[in-house]
Every structure is written in structure tokens, then in C-alpha cells.
Design a protein around this motif. Structure first.
Motif, PDB file in Angstrom:
ATOM      1  N   SER A 134     -49.494  43.634 -44.208  1.00  0.00           N
ATOM      2  CA  SER A 134     -50.329  44.705 -44.718  1.00  0.00           C
ATOM      3  C   SER A 134     -50.730  45.598 -43.563  1.00  0.00           C
ATOM      4  O   SER A 134     -50.758  45.166 -42.409  1.00  0.00           O
ATOM      5  N   ASP A 135     -51.070  46.840 -43.877  1.00  0.00           N
ATOM      6  CA  ASP A 135     -51.555  47.748 -42.838  1.00  0.00           C
ATOM      7  C   ASP A 135     -52.962  47.373 -42.393  1.00  0.00           C
ATOM      8  O   ASP A 135     -53.426  47.843 -41.365  1.00  0.00           O
ATOM      9  N   ASN A 136     -53.654  46.545 -43.165  1.00  0.00           N
ATOM     10  CA  ASN A 136     -55.021  46.152 -42.849  1.00  0.00           C
ATOM     11  C   ASN A 136     -55.091  44.784 -42.185  1.00  0.00           C
ATOM     12  O   ASN A 136     -56.089  44.091 -42.293  1.00  0.00           O
ATOM     13  N   VAL A 137     -54.011  44.394 -41.494  1.00  0.00           N
ATOM     14  CA  VAL A 137     -53.939  43.074 -40.875  1.00  0.00           C
ATOM     15  C   VAL A 137     -53.916  43.218 -39.361  1.00  0.00           C
ATOM     16  O   VAL A 137     -53.253  44.097 -38.814  1.00  0.00           O
ATOM     17  N   LYS A 138     -54.662  42.358 -38.699  1.00  0.00           N
ATOM     18  CA  LYS A 138     -54.674  42.287 -37.243  1.00  0.00           C
ATOM     19  C   LYS A 138     -54.353  40.862 -36.831  1.00  0.00           C
ATOM     20  O   LYS A 138     -54.492  39.920 -37.613  1.00  0.00           O
ATOM     21  N   THR A 139     -53.955  40.699 -35.597  1.00  0.00           N
ATOM     22  CA  THR A 139     -53.760  39.372 -35.031  1.00  0.00           C
ATOM     23  C   THR A 139     -54.869  39.116 -34.029  1.00  0.00           C
ATOM     24  O   THR A 139     -55.080  39.910 -33.116  1.00  0.00           O
ATOM     25  N   LEU A 140     -55.556  38.029 -34.222  1.00  0.00           N
ATOM     26  CA  LEU A 140     -56.636  37.600 -33.338  1.00  0.00           C
ATOM     27  C   LEU A 140     -56.090  36.473 -32.487  1.00  0.00           C
ATOM     28  O   LEU A 140     -55.449  35.558 -33.010  1.00  0.00           O
ATOM     29  N   THR A 141     -56.297  36.532 -31.169  1.00  0.00           N
ATOM     30  CA  THR A 141     -55.827  35.476 -30.282  1.00  0.00           C
ATOM     31  C   THR A 141     -56.983  34.925 -29.464  1.00  0.00           C
ATOM     32  O   THR A 141     -57.960  35.621 -29.199  1.00  0.00           O
ATOM     33  N   ALA A 142     -56.840  33.659 -29.063  1.00  0.00           N
ATOM     34  CA  ALA A 142     -57.842  33.013 -28.213  1.00  0.00           C
ATOM     35  C   ALA A 142     -57.162  31.881 -27.452  1.00  0.00           C
ATOM     36  O   ALA A 142     -56.213  31.276 -27.947  1.00  0.00           O
ATOM     37  N   THR A 143     -57.660  31.602 -26.260  1.00  0.00           N
ATOM     38  CA  THR A 143     -57.118  30.492 -25.488  1.00  0.00           C
ATOM     39  C   THR A 143     -58.119  29.345 -25.441  1.00  0.00           C
ATOM     40  O   THR A 143     -59.334  29.555 -25.539  1.00  0.00           O
ATOM     41  N   PHE A 144     -57.570  28.131 -25.295  1.00  0.00           N
ATOM     42  CA  PHE A 144     -58.378  26.911 -25.272  1.00  0.00           C
ATOM     43  C   PHE A 144     -57.918  26.008 -24.131  1.00  0.00           C
ATOM     44  O   PHE A 144     -56.724  25.956 -23.816  1.00  0.00           O
ATOM     45  N   ASP A 145     -58.862  25.273 -23.558  1.00  0.00           N
ATOM     46  CA  ASP A 145     -58.553  24.342 -22.476  1.00  0.00           C
ATOM     47  C   ASP A 145     -57.987  23.017 -22.971  1.00  0.00           C
ATOM     48  O   ASP A 145     -57.341  22.308 -22.205  1.00  0.00           O
ATOM     49  N   THR A 146     -58.250  22.649 -24.232  1.00  0.00           N
ATOM     50  CA  THR A 146     -57.770  21.368 -24.749  1.00  0.00           C
ATOM     51  C   THR A 146     -57.160  21.540 -26.128  1.00  0.00           C
ATOM     52  O   THR A 146     -57.531  22.439 -26.885  1.00  0.00           O
ATOM     53  N   ARG A 147     -56.242  20.644 -26.456  1.00  0.00           N
ATOM     54  CA  ARG A 147     -55.649  20.650 -27.796  1.00  0.00           C
ATOM     55  C   ARG A 147     -56.720  20.314 -28.836  1.00  0.00           C
ATOM     56  O   ARG A 147     -56.718  20.839 -29.944  1.00  0.00           O
ATOM     57  N   GLU A 148     -57.640  19.446 -28.460  1.00  0.00           N
ATOM     58  CA  GLU A 148     -58.727  19.065 -29.356  1.00  0.00           C
ATOM     59  C   GLU A 148     -59.540  20.296 -29.786  1.00  0.00           C
ATOM     60  O   GLU A 148     -59.841  20.474 -30.964  1.00  0.00           O
TER      61      GLU A 148
ATOM     62  N   ASP B 109     -49.856  10.832 -17.939  1.00  0.00           N
ATOM     63  CA  ASP B 109     -48.621  11.381 -18.486  1.00  0.00           C
ATOM     64  C   ASP B 109     -48.837  12.545 -19.448  1.00  0.00           C
ATOM     65  O   ASP B 109     -47.895  13.067 -20.021  1.00  0.00           O
ATOM     66  N   ALA B 110     -50.082  12.949 -19.637  1.00  0.00           N
ATOM     67  CA  ALA B 110     -50.349  14.067 -20.548  1.00  0.00           C
ATOM     68  C   ALA B 110     -49.821  15.368 -19.942  1.00  0.00           C
ATOM     69  O   ALA B 110     -49.948  15.596 -18.739  1.00  0.00           O
ATOM     70  N   ALA B 111     -49.247  16.203 -20.779  1.00  0.00           N
ATOM     71  CA  ALA B 111     -48.723  17.494 -20.319  1.00  0.00           C
ATOM     72  C   ALA B 111     -49.876  18.483 -20.191  1.00  0.00           C
ATOM     73  O   ALA B 111     -50.239  19.164 -21.140  1.00  0.00           O
ATOM     74  N   LEU B 112     -50.501  18.514 -19.032  1.00  0.00           N
ATOM     75  CA  LEU B 112     -51.645  19.402 -18.798  1.00  0.00           C
ATOM     76  C   LEU B 112     -51.211  20.557 -17.912  1.00  0.00           C
ATOM     77  O   LEU B 112     -51.615  20.683 -16.765  1.00  0.00           O
ATOM     78  N   GLY B 113     -50.365  21.423 -18.462  1.00  0.00           N
ATOM     79  CA  GLY B 113     -49.767  22.492 -17.683  1.00  0.00           C
ATOM     80  C   GLY B 113     -50.343  23.866 -17.923  1.00  0.00           C
ATOM     81  O   GLY B 113     -49.798  24.852 -17.443  1.00  0.00           O
ATOM     82  N   GLY B 114     -51.410  23.978 -18.688  1.00  0.00           N
ATOM     83  CA  GLY B 114     -51.992  25.295 -18.938  1.00  0.00           C
ATOM     84  C   GLY B 114     -52.735  25.323 -20.255  1.00  0.00           C
ATOM     85  O   GLY B 114     -52.787  24.343 -20.987  1.00  0.00           O
ATOM     86  N   ARG B 115     -53.303  26.452 -20.545  1.00  0.00           N
ATOM     87  CA  ARG B 115     -54.097  26.619 -21.758  1.00  0.00           C
ATOM     88  C   ARG B 115     -53.213  26.729 -22.991  1.00  0.00           C
ATOM     89  O   ARG B 115     -52.016  26.999 -22.914  1.00  0.00           O
TER      90      ARG B 115
END
Length: 104
Positions: free
Chosen positions: A3-17, A68-74
Motif C-alpha cells: 500500500s502507499d500508506n505503508v512504512k518499514t520500521l527497523t530497530a536493532t537489538f543486543d540479544t535474540r531474547e 559457542d553462541a554466535a555473538l557476532g553483532g546485533r
């Protein structure tokens, strides 16, 4: 969602949780369709965030923090939504611990 009335909102997080919590808030509390919410590594590396959380905290044997957790970035969460839903979605993301919330 198209739709023309749609936006994409983004955010970063430090953990998967935290990313998972944000997604659940968007879907369960604010009624955003789950098919309009996406989560991925913010960079090129496979990652579960920048610090241990949830199942990454302790190894199955209970003798310390897993290494062994893949902690390579946000993690990057993005959501396609109607303009009317931007404010509530931003609040849900921030309440879950989001950083760098942006609209495009």
C-alpha cells in the motif's frame, strides 16, 4: 503488505531474547500481522546478538557460560506496517530494548 500508506520500521537489538520479545509484543499486544515482521542479523555474520541471553547463558552441563553462541553483532527487526500503527510499534520495540529505531 502492499500500500502507499505503508512504512518499514527497523530497530536493532543486543540479544535474540529482546528481539523475540519485541516481535511478540508487536503481534500479541498490538495486532501486527506476524508475516509483516522480520528478524535477521544486522551485519554479514551469523549472530544471536552481542551478549549471551536465554539459552546462550549457561551450557547444558551447568558449569558456566557457553562459549559457542554466535555473538557476532546485533539483530535487526523490521516490520512493514500502516502509517497509523507506527507510534504503537515504535513503543513496543523500545519497551523490549530496541536501539536505533528508524522508519523508511
Amino acid at each position: 503488505m502492499s500500500s502507499d500508506n505503508v512504512k518499514t520500521l527497523t530497530a536493532t537489538f543486543d540479544t535474540r531474547e529482546a528481539a523475540d520479545r519485541a516481535i511478540e509484543h508487536l503481534v500479541q499486544q498490538y495486532g501486527i500481522d506476524r508475516s509483516d515482521v522480520f528478524v535477521e542479523a544486522a551485519g554479514a555474520d551469523n549472530t544471536a546478538g552481542t551478549k549471551p541471553s536465554g539459552g546462550d547463558v549457561e551450557n547444558p552441563d551447568g558449569d558456566g557460560v557457553r562459549t559457542d553462541a554466535a555473538l557476532g553483532g546485533r539483530l535487526l527487526v523490521s516490520v512493514d506496517l500502516a502509517l497509523d500503527d507506527i507510534d504503537k510499534a515504535q513503543a513496543a520495540l523500545r519497551d523490549a530494548g530496541a536501539e536505533h529505531v528508524a522508519t523508511r
